[in-house]
Design an enzyme around this catalytic site. Sequence first.
Site, short mmCIF file in Angstrom:
data_model
loop_
_atom_site.label_atom_id
_atom_site.label_comp_id
_atom_site.label_asym_id
_atom_site.label_seq_id
_atom_site.Cartn_x
_atom_site.Cartn_y
_atom_site.Cartn_z
N ARG A 141 0.83 -1.20 0.00
CA ARG A 141 0.00 0.00 0.00
C ARG A 141 0.87 1.26 0.00
NH1 ARG A 141 -2.22 1.40 4.02
NH2 ARG A 141 -1.24 0.03 5.56
N LYS A 169 -8.93 -2.05 0.41
CA LYS A 169 -8.75 -1.22 1.58
C LYS A 169 -9.46 0.12 1.45
CE LYS A 169 -6.38 -3.98 4.20
NZ LYS A 169 -7.09 -4.64 5.35
N LYS A 220 -2.78 -13.23 12.70
CA LYS A 220 -4.23 -13.09 12.61
C LYS A 220 -4.84 -14.10 11.63
CE LYS A 220 -5.49 -9.19 10.77
NZ LYS A 220 -6.07 -9.40 9.42
N THR A 221 -4.28 -14.17 10.43
CA THR A 221 -4.83 -15.08 9.42
C THR A 221 -4.53 -16.53 9.79
OG1 THR A 221 -4.59 -13.41 7.69
CG2 THR A 221 -4.76 -15.70 6.98
N ASP A 250 -10.20 -10.76 7.49
CA ASP A 250 -9.62 -9.42 7.53
C ASP A 250 -10.56 -8.30 7.93
OD1 ASP A 250 -7.26 -7.83 7.11
OD2 ASP A 250 -8.15 -7.08 5.28
N ARG A 283 1.52 -12.11 -1.96
CA ARG A 283 0.12 -12.24 -1.53
C ARG A 283 -0.64 -13.24 -2.41
NH1 ARG A 283 -2.00 -9.34 3.09
NH2 ARG A 283 -0.35 -7.85 3.63
#
Length: 531
Positions: free
Chosen positions: A62, A202, A243-244, A258, A324
């Site tokens: 990003r 996002k 987290k994932t 997410d 990704r």
Amino acid sequence: MSKKEWNVESNYGLDNHGLYNQAAVFWNLTTPALYEKIVARKEGHISHLGPILVRTGHHTGRSAGDKFIVREEASQDDIWWGKINQEISEERFDRLHQRMLNSLQMKELFVQDCYTGSDPDHRLRVRIINEYAWHNLFARNMFILPEREDLATFVPDFTVINSPKFHAIPEDKTNTETFIIVNFKKRLVLIGGTSYAGETKKSIFSVMNHILPTKGVLPMHCSANISAKNDTTLFFGLSGTGKTTLSADASRQLIGDDEHGWSDNGVFNFEGGCYAKVIKLSKEAEPEIYDTTRRFGTILENVNMDMVTRRVDLDDQIFTENTRASYPITHIPNTAPTGRGGQPKDVIFLTADAFGVLPPISRLSPEEAMYHFLSGYTAKVAGTEKGIIEPTPNFSACYGAPFLPRHPSVYAKLLGERLQQTGANVWLINTGWSGGAYGVGKRISIKYTRAMINAALDGKLENVEFKRHLPFKLNIPTTCPDVPAEILDPINTWSDPTAYRDQAHKLREMFAKNFEKYEVQVDSAVREVAL
């Protein structure tokens, strides 16, 4: 095959967006049809077993410094203006917008009409207009698809126009040639000068973060899953905290990895897909996510492969460490079919403390939860970013500051209200280092982390004795099934207790310094946690 069988055009055409004279417009193409376009246009390569490989050019993540929000009368008082939410005038936006529209004449465009939000009471109709076919496949993977018969009458609530080949010029007064601009008045997002697909998802997450609080819904940067007993759990955490990985549990149904909302109806996923980091991904550690990298429909960004055998190398970071995979959530074998769950029973905050001082598991009160939610702490380690040579604290409010149009206290207040209403348990889990800081200590075993999380979620810590950990004033268990008792209090893992206390006080001071910017906006009970 006739054009009508695969090109489902909306009656609400592109002329409503100021787009005219396109060479061709491809509406709502299916995944196989988009594969054909991607290959024909030489945008990507098909790899062994079917994933499509693409490159994002020099933008492999990003562009946080290139985000803007249009300052206009209706929304300007709601925005948390500053470094994260930079302002741009309506006049500058309109000029840039018109130049972008002009640049897209006589070009092929790809359109996906989709939803964000699996709860019909809180969903947003979104139109994604792309210059690249693979970006359109990304949108198809990441958002929720309407029924085919509903596409002809689809009218968007918000629109994204993404043109990587269009660049800002000095007269636009953006920071660089790249821009991501949200206009709440025109319900429009413009993205240019970057091929990183994550900007699309996002930007719409930021839109939901602005809209939902007015409806009493807490938007969250978290993953979520459901147990066999139908208990819902939330996992908050910044990149690198797990987290994932920790939410993709074969014994639990995945709601999403997410972006979610927490309403009176319960928890709901914003998305229809997942966007996981895959660098050094292994079948042994993360089998569900690993298997998606061997599936048709998955997009692999900046992953290298052997051009003869077409086999990918997930360990290769020649292009970036931020490799990704974008894939439909249905590529994960055990998912919640509706994308929704009930009111959470447990909320987990994940942090990777590279200073090695936070306990591996702590139980938080609602006030402590609001404090740590506003702090949004993790740590960066040497080598993760240019210039990082030692552990560096990273505080990101609400575990997602780059995506918050409103002040963080708005979201923290909503969290506190939801916790009081539901009585959900809140746990702070450190997936970082123990026995010393990064370079001296060791990363806490994922086996122990999973055991601690399972014990918390299964209620096995309800009757365990807890003690107060200083200087963070955290409640930590003295025992936990399948976890060595000595690691539960981190001071026990350091060879020098004095060195541990010194390091812990330093980190505590960093927390306090960071919290100063929120003190005026929160209740006294939350401020007391910071003392």
